[in-house]
Motif scaffolding. Structure first.
Motif, mmCIF file in Angstrom:
data_model
loop_
_atom_site.group_PDB
_atom_site.id
_atom_site.type_symbol
_atom_site.label_atom_id
_atom_site.label_comp_id
_atom_site.label_asym_id
_atom_site.label_seq_id
_atom_site.Cartn_x
_atom_site.Cartn_y
_atom_site.Cartn_z
ATOM 1 N N VAL A 20 0.858 -1.182 0.000
ATOM 2 C CA VAL A 20 0.000 0.000 0.000
ATOM 3 C C VAL A 20 0.896 1.235 0.000
ATOM 4 O O VAL A 20 1.738 1.392 0.887
ATOM 5 C CB VAL A 20 -0.933 0.004 1.232
ATOM 6 N N GLU A 21 0.733 2.066 -1.010
ATOM 7 C CA GLU A 21 1.540 3.276 -1.150
ATOM 8 C C GLU A 21 0.675 4.416 -1.654
ATOM 9 O O GLU A 21 -0.454 4.207 -2.103
ATOM 10 C CB GLU A 21 2.689 3.045 -2.151
ATOM 11 N N ASN A 22 1.234 5.613 -1.634
ATOM 12 C CA ASN A 22 0.571 6.774 -2.199
ATOM 13 C C ASN A 22 0.646 6.670 -3.721
ATOM 14 O O ASN A 22 1.732 6.648 -4.291
ATOM 15 C CB ASN A 22 1.256 8.057 -1.712
ATOM 16 N N ILE A 23 -0.528 6.605 -4.375
ATOM 17 C CA ILE A 23 -0.550 6.476 -5.836
ATOM 18 C C ILE A 23 -1.021 7.757 -6.522
ATOM 19 O O ILE A 23 -1.250 7.764 -7.729
ATOM 20 C CB ILE A 23 -1.417 5.275 -6.281
ATOM 21 N N ALA A 24 -1.166 8.839 -5.759
ATOM 22 C CA ALA A 24 -1.627 10.113 -6.331
ATOM 23 C C ALA A 24 -0.557 10.702 -7.242
ATOM 24 O O ALA A 24 0.638 10.492 -7.040
ATOM 25 C CB ALA A 24 -1.982 11.084 -5.221
ATOM 26 N N PRO A 30 -2.702 13.125 -1.271
ATOM 27 C CA PRO A 30 -2.268 11.729 -1.144
ATOM 28 C C PRO A 30 -3.450 10.764 -1.244
ATOM 29 O O PRO A 30 -4.550 11.062 -0.782
ATOM 30 C CB PRO A 30 -1.651 11.670 0.252
ATOM 31 N N LYS A 31 -3.212 9.624 -1.872
ATOM 32 C CA LYS A 31 -4.258 8.609 -2.054
ATOM 33 C C LYS A 31 -3.612 7.236 -1.942
ATOM 34 O O LYS A 31 -2.687 6.918 -2.697
ATOM 35 C CB LYS A 31 -4.906 8.786 -3.427
ATOM 36 N N ASP A 32 -4.065 6.438 -0.968
ATOM 37 C CA ASP A 32 -3.523 5.086 -0.809
ATOM 38 C C ASP A 32 -4.045 4.177 -1.911
ATOM 39 O O ASP A 32 -5.225 4.206 -2.258
ATOM 40 C CB ASP A 32 -3.900 4.500 0.553
ATOM 41 N N GLY A 33 -3.142 3.369 -2.437
ATOM 42 C CA GLY A 33 -3.495 2.401 -3.474
ATOM 43 C C GLY A 33 -2.495 1.268 -3.471
ATOM 44 O O GLY A 33 -1.525 1.272 -2.706
ATOM 45 N N LEU A 34 -2.732 0.293 -4.318
ATOM 46 C CA LEU A 34 -1.884 -0.897 -4.362
ATOM 47 C C LEU A 34 -0.851 -0.791 -5.474
ATOM 48 O O LEU A 34 -1.181 -0.446 -6.609
ATOM 49 C CB LEU A 34 -2.737 -2.148 -4.573
ATOM 50 N N VAL A 35 0.387 -1.112 -5.126
ATOM 51 C CA VAL A 35 1.493 -1.172 -6.087
ATOM 52 C C VAL A 35 2.009 -2.609 -6.074
ATOM 53 O O VAL A 35 2.319 -3.159 -5.017
ATOM 54 C CB VAL A 35 2.611 -0.176 -5.705
ATOM 55 N N LEU A 36 2.087 -3.227 -7.258
ATOM 56 C CA LEU A 36 2.477 -4.634 -7.381
ATOM 57 C C LEU A 36 3.864 -4.876 -6.816
ATOM 58 O O LEU A 36 4.807 -4.147 -7.102
ATOM 59 C CB LEU A 36 2.430 -5.069 -8.844
ATOM 60 N N LYS A 37 3.970 -5.913 -5.996
ATOM 61 C CA LYS A 37 5.231 -6.295 -5.367
ATOM 62 C C LYS A 37 5.692 -7.653 -5.906
ATOM 63 O O LYS A 37 6.839 -7.817 -6.300
ATOM 64 C CB LYS A 37 5.007 -6.363 -3.857
ATOM 65 N N ILE A 38 4.785 -8.649 -5.918
ATOM 66 C CA ILE A 38 5.108 -9.999 -6.393
ATOM 67 C C ILE A 38 3.928 -10.489 -7.230
ATOM 68 O O ILE A 38 2.784 -10.471 -6.780
ATOM 69 C CB ILE A 38 5.349 -10.967 -5.227
ATOM 70 N N GLU A 39 4.226 -10.927 -8.448
ATOM 71 C CA GLU A 39 3.179 -11.343 -9.369
ATOM 72 C C GLU A 39 3.193 -12.854 -9.577
ATOM 73 O O GLU A 39 4.247 -13.480 -9.603
ATOM 74 C CB GLU A 39 3.392 -10.629 -10.712
ATOM 75 N N ASN A 40 2.002 -13.428 -9.729
ATOM 76 C CA ASN A 40 1.813 -14.838 -10.087
ATOM 77 C C ASN A 40 2.516 -15.808 -9.143
ATOM 78 O O ASN A 40 3.252 -16.690 -9.563
ATOM 79 C CB ASN A 40 2.254 -15.094 -11.532
#
Length: 118
Positions: A20-24, A30-40
């Motif tokens: 969870v990071e600021n994606i604004a 500021p707006k919290d959103g999801l940033v991909l860390k590990i896929e599949n």
């Protein structure tokens, strides 16, 4: 004599792990959103035992899902796991011994409100 090591398979599905990071956009609120860390990341489903369930409730957490994945040290508590289109907060991580490959159990709590994915 060396104890027998168990082999773990991951056949139940695929999970993506987000932080969870600021994606604004720069300059915006500021707006919290999801940033991909590990896929599949493949996983196998585990049973949420009665003891784990009731102990979590005493700490204001409701464990709704438990999965086992390959061990990845960059996964942290309160990262977000997305499986089957649903978002879960990672409440607890347990590292399992005597299983090949190295594994971790993730105790998950369903999120009330979903984050926006960047």
């Amino acid at each position: 004599m060396k104890p027998k090591t168990l082999t773990q398979t991951f056949n139940d599905g695929i999970v993506n792990i987000y932080c969870v990071e600021n994606i604004a956009e720069p300059g915006n609120m500021p707006k919290d959103g999801l940033v991909l860390k590990i896929e599949n990341l493949r996983y196998t489903e585990r049973t949420v035992g009665m003891s784990r369930y009731w102990t979590a409730l005493q700490n204001q957490a409701q464990i709704t899902q438990m999965i086992r994945t390959q061990r990845i040290n960059s996964v942290n508590v309160h990262d977000v796991a997305v499986l089957n289109g649903k978002q879960y907060d990672i409440v607890q991580i347990q590292y399992i011994q005597d299983i090949e490959p190295l594994c971790m159990d993730l105790s998950l709590q369903r999120l009330e409100a979903s984050y926006e994915v960047k």
